[in-house]
Design a protein around this motif. Structure first.
Motif, short mmCIF file in Angstrom:
data_model
loop_
_atom_site.label_atom_id
_atom_site.label_comp_id
_atom_site.label_asym_id
_atom_site.label_seq_id
_atom_site.Cartn_x
_atom_site.Cartn_y
_atom_site.Cartn_z
N PRO A 88 0.82 -1.23 0.00
CA PRO A 88 0.00 0.00 0.00
C PRO A 88 0.85 1.27 0.00
O PRO A 88 0.44 2.28 -0.58
N ASP A 89 2.02 1.22 0.63
CA ASP A 89 2.90 2.40 0.66
C ASP A 89 3.45 2.75 -0.72
O ASP A 89 4.02 3.83 -0.89
N ASP A 90 3.31 1.85 -1.68
CA ASP A 90 3.76 2.15 -3.05
C ASP A 90 2.73 2.98 -3.82
O ASP A 90 3.00 3.40 -4.94
N THR A 91 1.58 3.21 -3.23
CA THR A 91 0.54 4.00 -3.88
C THR A 91 1.02 5.43 -4.13
O THR A 91 1.47 6.11 -3.20
N ALA A 92 0.96 5.85 -5.38
CA ALA A 92 1.45 7.18 -5.76
C ALA A 92 1.21 7.39 -7.25
O ALA A 92 0.84 6.45 -7.96
N VAL A 93 1.45 8.61 -7.69
CA VAL A 93 1.55 8.87 -9.12
C VAL A 93 3.00 8.64 -9.52
O VAL A 93 3.91 9.20 -8.90
N TYR A 94 3.21 7.83 -10.52
CA TYR A 94 4.55 7.49 -10.97
C TYR A 94 4.86 8.29 -12.23
O TYR A 94 4.09 8.29 -13.19
N TYR A 95 6.02 8.94 -12.20
CA TYR A 95 6.44 9.79 -13.30
C TYR A 95 7.70 9.24 -13.96
O TYR A 95 8.65 8.84 -13.27
N CYS A 96 7.72 9.28 -15.27
CA CYS A 96 8.91 8.96 -16.04
C CYS A 96 9.69 10.25 -16.26
O CYS A 96 9.10 11.32 -16.47
N ALA A 97 11.02 10.15 -16.21
CA ALA A 97 11.87 11.32 -16.39
C ALA A 97 13.04 10.98 -17.29
O ALA A 97 13.49 9.82 -17.32
N ALA A 98 13.53 11.98 -18.01
CA ALA A 98 14.66 11.76 -18.90
C ALA A 98 15.61 12.95 -18.85
O ALA A 98 15.20 14.08 -18.60
N SER A 99 16.87 12.65 -19.10
CA SER A 99 17.90 13.68 -19.08
C SER A 99 18.73 13.62 -20.35
O SER A 99 18.86 12.56 -20.97
#
Length: 124
Positions: A88-99
């Motif tokens: 349950p602690d993994d609940t979140a909005v997950y964002y992809c990022a690039a550099s």
């Protein structure tokens, strides 16, 4: 410019698995390091896992080590996050990022390109 689009989020029971994908488009020739971050309500956006261009170098947050795995397919301009034994602690909005820099960067400030995010909800 680089555009990132995430997919694969959803609702899963604790102990289950999800696989997130992120596809880059646009000036993909300038995409090197990539990563996944997450943000729960009322909290900061934190690193989950990052990977360098060749995929040989990775970094994981302590909270996801041994449960999550990051990988990439440069031919398809895609990065994946395999998430197992979800809590349950993994609940979140997950964002992809690039550099546009190559390396292993765990700070969100090292990534100029971001996706719109995908919701992951883990029920107990």
């Amino acid at each position: 410019q680089v555009q990132l689009v995430e997919s694969g989020g959803g609702l899963v029971q604790a102990g289950g698995s999800l696989r997130l994908s992120c596809t880059a488009s646009g000036r993909t020739g300038s995409v090197y390091a990539m990563g996944w971050f997450r943000q729960a309500p009322g909290k900061e956006r934190d690193v989950v896992a990052v990977i360098n261009y060749r995929g040989a170098g990775t970094y994981y947050a302590d909270s996801v080590k041994a449960r999550f795995s990051i990988s990439r397919d440069n031919a398809k301009n895609t990065v994946h996050l395999q998430m197992n034994s979800l809590k349950p602690d993994d609940t979140a909005v997950y964002y992809c990022a690039a550099s546009y820099r190559n390396g292993i960067y765990a700070s969100k400030y090292d990534y100029p390109y971001w996706g719109q995010g995908t919701q992951v909800t883990v029920s107990s």
